[in-house]
Enzyme design. Sequence first.
Site, short mmCIF file in Angstrom:
data_model
loop_
_atom_site.label_atom_id
_atom_site.label_comp_id
_atom_site.label_asym_id
_atom_site.label_seq_id
_atom_site.Cartn_x
_atom_site.Cartn_y
_atom_site.Cartn_z
N HIS A 198 -14.42 1.92 -15.74
CA HIS A 198 -14.36 1.25 -14.45
C HIS A 198 -15.65 0.49 -14.14
O HIS A 198 -15.72 -0.24 -13.15
CB HIS A 198 -14.06 2.30 -13.37
CG HIS A 198 -13.66 1.74 -12.05
ND1 HIS A 198 -14.43 1.84 -10.92
CD2 HIS A 198 -12.54 1.06 -11.67
CE1 HIS A 198 -13.83 1.26 -9.91
NE2 HIS A 198 -12.68 0.78 -10.32
N TYR B 211 -11.76 -10.42 -1.88
CA TYR B 211 -12.49 -9.15 -1.79
C TYR B 211 -13.96 -9.45 -1.53
O TYR B 211 -14.51 -10.40 -2.09
CB TYR B 211 -12.42 -8.36 -3.09
CG TYR B 211 -11.09 -7.77 -3.49
CD1 TYR B 211 -9.89 -8.17 -2.88
CD2 TYR B 211 -11.01 -6.81 -4.49
CE1 TYR B 211 -8.68 -7.63 -3.28
CE2 TYR B 211 -9.80 -6.25 -4.87
CZ TYR B 211 -8.64 -6.67 -4.27
OH TYR B 211 -7.44 -6.13 -4.66
N ARG C 39 -4.13 1.03 -13.25
CA ARG C 39 -2.78 1.26 -12.75
C ARG C 39 -2.12 -0.02 -12.26
O ARG C 39 -2.68 -0.77 -11.49
CB ARG C 39 -2.82 2.30 -11.63
CG ARG C 39 -1.43 2.71 -11.15
CD ARG C 39 -1.51 3.80 -10.10
NE ARG C 39 -1.81 5.08 -10.70
CZ ARG C 39 -2.73 5.91 -10.22
NH1 ARG C 39 -3.44 5.57 -9.18
NH2 ARG C 39 -2.96 7.06 -10.81
N ARG D 142 -14.31 2.14 3.72
CA ARG D 142 -13.13 1.36 4.10
C ARG D 142 -11.87 2.22 4.17
O ARG D 142 -11.08 2.12 5.09
CB ARG D 142 -12.90 0.23 3.11
CG ARG D 142 -11.75 -0.70 3.49
CD ARG D 142 -11.26 -1.51 2.31
NE ARG D 142 -10.48 -0.73 1.39
CZ ARG D 142 -10.56 -0.81 0.06
NH1 ARG D 142 -11.42 -1.62 -0.50
NH2 ARG D 142 -9.79 -0.07 -0.72
N HIS E 67 -14.94 -4.30 -0.41
CA HIS E 67 -14.84 -3.67 -1.73
C HIS E 67 -16.19 -3.33 -2.35
O HIS E 67 -16.26 -2.61 -3.34
CB HIS E 67 -14.07 -4.62 -2.66
CG HIS E 67 -13.60 -3.99 -3.93
ND1 HIS E 67 -14.18 -4.25 -5.16
CD2 HIS E 67 -12.60 -3.12 -4.17
CE1 HIS E 67 -13.56 -3.56 -6.10
NE2 HIS E 67 -12.59 -2.87 -5.53
N ASN F 236 0.82 -1.21 0.00
CA ASN F 236 0.00 0.00 0.00
C ASN F 236 0.86 1.26 0.00
O ASN F 236 0.61 2.21 -0.75
CB ASN F 236 -0.91 0.03 1.23
CG ASN F 236 -2.06 -0.95 1.14
OD1 ASN F 236 -2.33 -1.51 0.09
ND2 ASN F 236 -2.75 -1.15 2.25
N ARG G 262 -9.52 -5.32 -14.37
CA ARG G 262 -8.37 -6.09 -13.87
C ARG G 262 -8.73 -7.57 -13.97
O ARG G 262 -9.74 -8.00 -13.40
CB ARG G 262 -8.05 -5.74 -12.41
CG ARG G 262 -7.65 -4.29 -12.20
CD ARG G 262 -7.17 -4.07 -10.76
NE ARG G 262 -7.12 -2.66 -10.42
CZ ARG G 262 -6.08 -1.88 -10.64
NH1 ARG G 262 -5.00 -2.36 -11.23
NH2 ARG G 262 -6.10 -0.61 -10.27
#
Length: 688
Positions: free
Chosen positions: A436, A469, A406, A565, A593, A46, A376
């Site tokens: 997204h 997740y 990213r 979160r 998530h 992170n 992803r």
Amino acid sequence: MTKNVSQYVNRDLSWIEFNRRVLQEAQDVRNPLLERAKFLAIVTSNLDEFMSVRVAGIQDQMRAGLTKTDFTGYTPGGLWKRLIKRATQMVNEQYRTYREVFRGLSKEGIFIRSFDELNATQTKAVSEYFHEIVFPVLTPMAVDQSRPFPLVHTKELYLAVLLQREGDSTEEEPLFAIVQVPSILSRLVSVPGRTNSKKSEFVLLEDLIEQFINTLFNGYVPFSVHPFRLTRNADLTLDEEGAEDLLEEIEKELRRRRWGIPVRLEIGKGMHPYALETLREELEIEDNLFEIDGPLDLSFLMKFVNSLPGHDNLRYEKMEPVYPREFDDTDDMFEVIRQRDVLMYHPYESFEAVNDFVMQAAYDPDVMAIKMTLYRVSGQSALVQALAKAAESGKQVTVVVELKARFDEERNIAWARQLEKAGCHVVYGLVGLKTHAKILLVVRREQRTLRRYVHVGTGNYNDNTATSYTDIGLFTSHPVIGGDASALFNEVTGYSSPYEWKAFGVAPSDLKEKLYRLIDRERDNALAGNPARIIAKMNSLSNQEMIDKLYEASQAGVKIELIVRGVCCLRPGVLGRSDNIRVISIVDRFLEHARIMYFSNGGEEEIYLSSADWMTRNLTRRIELMCPVFDESLRQILINMLKLNLDDNVKARELKPTGLYETITEEGQEPFRSQFEARHIEKWKGRA
């Protein structure tokens, strides 16, 4: 609170507090030891991304001479100083925790040894490993007048070596070289056990190289060896308008990322001053130096824990996702979805149902078209293989691939090329906007008509992350949602006039305005003396206008409960402004998530699933989706899920007006851990 405190929490300082909550999981003695080690790895990963993107961006602003304050009252320079101070404190705390965790692991027979702790047999074994496996891979790189300073790759581990020629005086200026610690080899080298011992013993690869560093420099005497690691600016800078081929442009930018401006330098404790000064001068980095008392880059602990055999008593109890009961006794998922909507809660329910749905669509002769977004994707994606199979069988397959996800750009480029070769129509979204939204549309011929089947998710179509997740997926054949789904793909892939969405909220066109209307409706209900309530679960909340809307609703008397979160720039509990707002964050075994929004609507409750956090980038610079849940029974299931989170008093932390988070403790209250309770599928789906 004093009057000069901003009514907003700074986004980046809020992120630091989020990563501190991750660190608290590594410190929580209730968590199994190997799981605590994993959380230490997550803290590192992170912080790497934060430094290479957020801190790098702040440094860019400082270099440009910007001194304007943001909406939270910080200048780039002032924010940078505060971030580095807090990050330094957190890293020091992280390494204290690392030592504590490994003291505990040593009692369980798991050791990271130093060389002087090895016996003769073990020393001989690791020496052979070095000479046979490690030595051939190493490349010593000297720095002198004829050999310029080599390229130091971002987030790779190196050794800085100071040497003298044999026979030279110690007063001579040292010679300098670097050696990259090869990332292709495991950071932890297994050491053979002692006689009749069941211990698991390891040495660090960099310690092994240091022990035999003299073998790389014949005729020279190494007298100082210390590890270092550089983090570079990793943000992509793309000219999408001028890029004839977006794939090629991104591939070029990924190559340029290797030369990104240095952002952070990590060094091992006690580095020789000459070596440190050389690194600072050659890498042109004056500030943001972290001196580490322990192994650099603890992200290696994730792979170590996952590959370590046995020791199940030091891990979370295994949880096997259950296959959604709605699809249990059928070979025809289309028939089930025609009859009713189906809601899935990952990872408690298996993502295999999504893979099976796409596979069935690929082989079904009545399916005419498949369209989906990919943001992803996992390394061995069954979805990608199913899409390729569908295209090869003659179906119209359209895939919107987001190349700019990213740190997943290279993987997405590979999948895009594979899909194109199979005959899929691969689209890279709209210029300037990341795609997204998570949506899958199947068009099927049924009795002389066409029916649309839709899957909408809060998380990526990734079967790996679907096991770690928490996310929601909705299958539906509702014609209004199907119509909106078709319109959404038409807008992304072709020319289309602005569409009046019947069910969806879509960013950047109208999602923000739709959320405003929903919040204002609750405000109006409260002002009219009617019950008014909002519950919103998301990853981040940082858009100033959205926060102001929530403040307005709170002042009108709307009860607002936010489950955020990560970053939260809203300051709750301030008298007269946000005293009707409560904010909690849950960090636990699984990464929270899901994005779920609840509005009481005067008793006619509404629930929405979304791909979007309430951040400026999501609301204005991405293609995002918010979808209503029409089925009343499914709405109740989602309300039950939100209640699970709101009742958590074990892993939940409550945001206070200070911007800091505190544990939730009420005397006499039974411990309630929402992720443990969520395992009881039948209960939260209302069947128990």
